[in-house]
Enzyme design. Structure first.
Site, PDB file in Angstrom:
ATOM      1  N   LYS A  14       0.839  -1.208   0.000  1.00  0.00           N
ATOM      2  CA  LYS A  14       0.000   0.000   0.000  1.00  0.00           C
ATOM      3  C   LYS A  14       0.876   1.261   0.000  1.00  0.00           C
ATOM      4  CE  LYS A  14      -2.327  -1.170   3.789  1.00  0.00           C
ATOM      5  NZ  LYS A  14      -1.743  -2.484   4.107  1.00  0.00           N
ATOM      6  N   ARG A 155      11.210  -1.120  10.319  1.00  0.00           N
ATOM      7  CA  ARG A 155      10.197  -0.965  11.356  1.00  0.00           C
ATOM      8  C   ARG A 155      10.341  -2.015  12.439  1.00  0.00           C
ATOM      9  NH1 ARG A 155       4.521  -0.321   8.317  1.00  0.00           N
ATOM     10  NH2 ARG A 155       3.915  -1.515  10.153  1.00  0.00           N
TER      11      ARG A 155
HETATM   12  P1  AMP Z   1       0.698   0.005   9.303  1.00  0.00           P
HETATM   13  O1  AMP Z   1       1.862   0.915   9.156  1.00  0.00           O
HETATM   14  O2  AMP Z   1      -0.498   0.470   8.524  1.00  0.00           O
HETATM   15  O3  AMP Z   1       1.045  -1.429   9.022  1.00  0.00           O
HETATM   16  O4  AMP Z   1       0.257   0.071  10.842  1.00  0.00           O
HETATM   17  C1  AMP Z   1       1.143  -0.320  11.874  1.00  0.00           C
HETATM   18  C2  AMP Z   1       0.349  -0.538  13.148  1.00  0.00           C
HETATM   19  O5  AMP Z   1      -0.288   0.685  13.540  1.00  0.00           O
HETATM   20  C3  AMP Z   1      -0.778  -1.554  13.048  1.00  0.00           C
HETATM   21  O6  AMP Z   1      -0.323  -2.892  13.241  1.00  0.00           O
HETATM   22  C4  AMP Z   1      -1.716  -1.082  14.159  1.00  0.00           C
HETATM   23  O7  AMP Z   1      -1.216  -1.458  15.430  1.00  0.00           O
HETATM   24  C5  AMP Z   1      -1.597   0.430  14.061  1.00  0.00           C
HETATM   25  N1  AMP Z   1      -2.582   1.025  13.125  1.00  0.00           N
HETATM   26  C6  AMP Z   1      -2.317   1.661  11.942  1.00  0.00           C
HETATM   27  N2  AMP Z   1      -3.442   2.083  11.359  1.00  0.00           N
HETATM   28  C7  AMP Z   1      -4.452   1.698  12.170  1.00  0.00           C
HETATM   29  C8  AMP Z   1      -5.868   1.815  12.097  1.00  0.00           C
HETATM   30  N3  AMP Z   1      -6.476   2.416  11.048  1.00  0.00           N
HETATM   31  N4  AMP Z   1      -6.593   1.298  13.117  1.00  0.00           N
HETATM   32  C9  AMP Z   1      -6.013   0.712  14.180  1.00  0.00           C
HETATM   33  N5  AMP Z   1      -4.683   0.547  14.300  1.00  0.00           N
HETATM   34  C10 AMP Z   1      -3.898   1.040  13.306  1.00  0.00           C
END
Ligand code: AMP
Length: 209
Positions: A14, A155
């Site tokens: 994404k 990360r």
């Molecule tokens: P990402 O970078 O989108 O993979 O998000 C990393 C982490 O942030 C996820 O594993 C969740 O713990 C948290 N997170 C990100 N976006 C959301 C969301 N829209 N709702 C809830 N938790 C989120």
């Protein structure tokens, strides 16, 4: 104001696609994951709440996320709409989003579970310009990062055990949103298990529908 949503499991690409689609559409990328990581780094109250959930691969509570988005959407660059990356992840988040902006397209980048661990565990970004790379699939070229300085950043949650938990969370809490958006006639699926350029091409076609 109308917005688009990039949807899909962790590691679907994404962020990589958002960078490219941003150039084509002019819509700014709004990644809740990036916003939360910035809050954790800055030690804000939101960051302190979010940290534990993020480290264990669970979702941060909806109320925290919805507040972040409500604030972000007021910024001047969002006046014509935005491209959401990693949001919404639950039905309550999608319901709240519908009150904030019209969503015209939800683009799902589909990647089989078996490919996710390999994709996530090799990825990194440039700490200076945020471009996303991958050890195998999108390596840094011989001239280095196009920004001129590569500061390799990986990360903390991109490790095998957290990835499994993030995938479970995705299947349990986020994938039901696909049917929710399908029923609204704005859901488009793209095969994300191909060359990056091909996926971008299909996303741009889907955005014209
Ligand atoms: P990402 O970078 O989108 O993979 O998000 C990393 C982490 O942030 C996820 O594993 C969740 O713990 C948290 N997170 C990100 N976006 C959301 C969301 N829209 N709702 C809830 N938790 C989120």
């Amino acid at each position: 104001m109308s917005s688009i949503v990039l949807f899909g499991p962790p590691g679907a690409g994404k962020g990589t696609q958002a960078e490219r689609i941003m150039v084509e559409t002019g819509l700014p990328q709004v990644s809740t994951g990036d916003m939360l990581r910035a809050s954790v780094k800055a030690g804000t109250e939101t960051g302190m709440i979010a940290k534990g959930f993020m480290e264990s691969g669970q979702l941060v509570p909806d109320s925290v996320i919805i507040d972040l988005i409500k604030e972000r959407i007021l910024e001047p660059d969002a006046k014509n709409g935005v491209m959401f990356d990693g949001f919404p992840r639950t039905i309550p988040q999608a319901e709240a989003l519908a009150e904030i902006t019209a969503v015209t397209h939800v683009i799902a980048i589909e990647v089989p579970d078996g490919k996710i661990v390999e994709r996530i565990c090799g990825r990194f970004s440039c700490g200076v310009c945020s471009r996303v790379f991958h050890d195998l699939f999108n390596p840094v070229g011989p001239d280095g990062c196009p920004c001129g300085t590569l500061e390799e950043k990986r990360r903390a949650d991109d490790n095998e055990s957290t990835v499994m938990s993030r995938l479970n969370t995705y299947h349990e809490q986020t994938s039901p949103l696909a049917d929710w958006y399908r029923s609204k006639g704005i859901f488009h699926s793209v095969d994300g298990d191909r060359a990056i350029d091909k996926i971008t091409g299909d996303i741009l076609i889907a955005l014209k529908k």
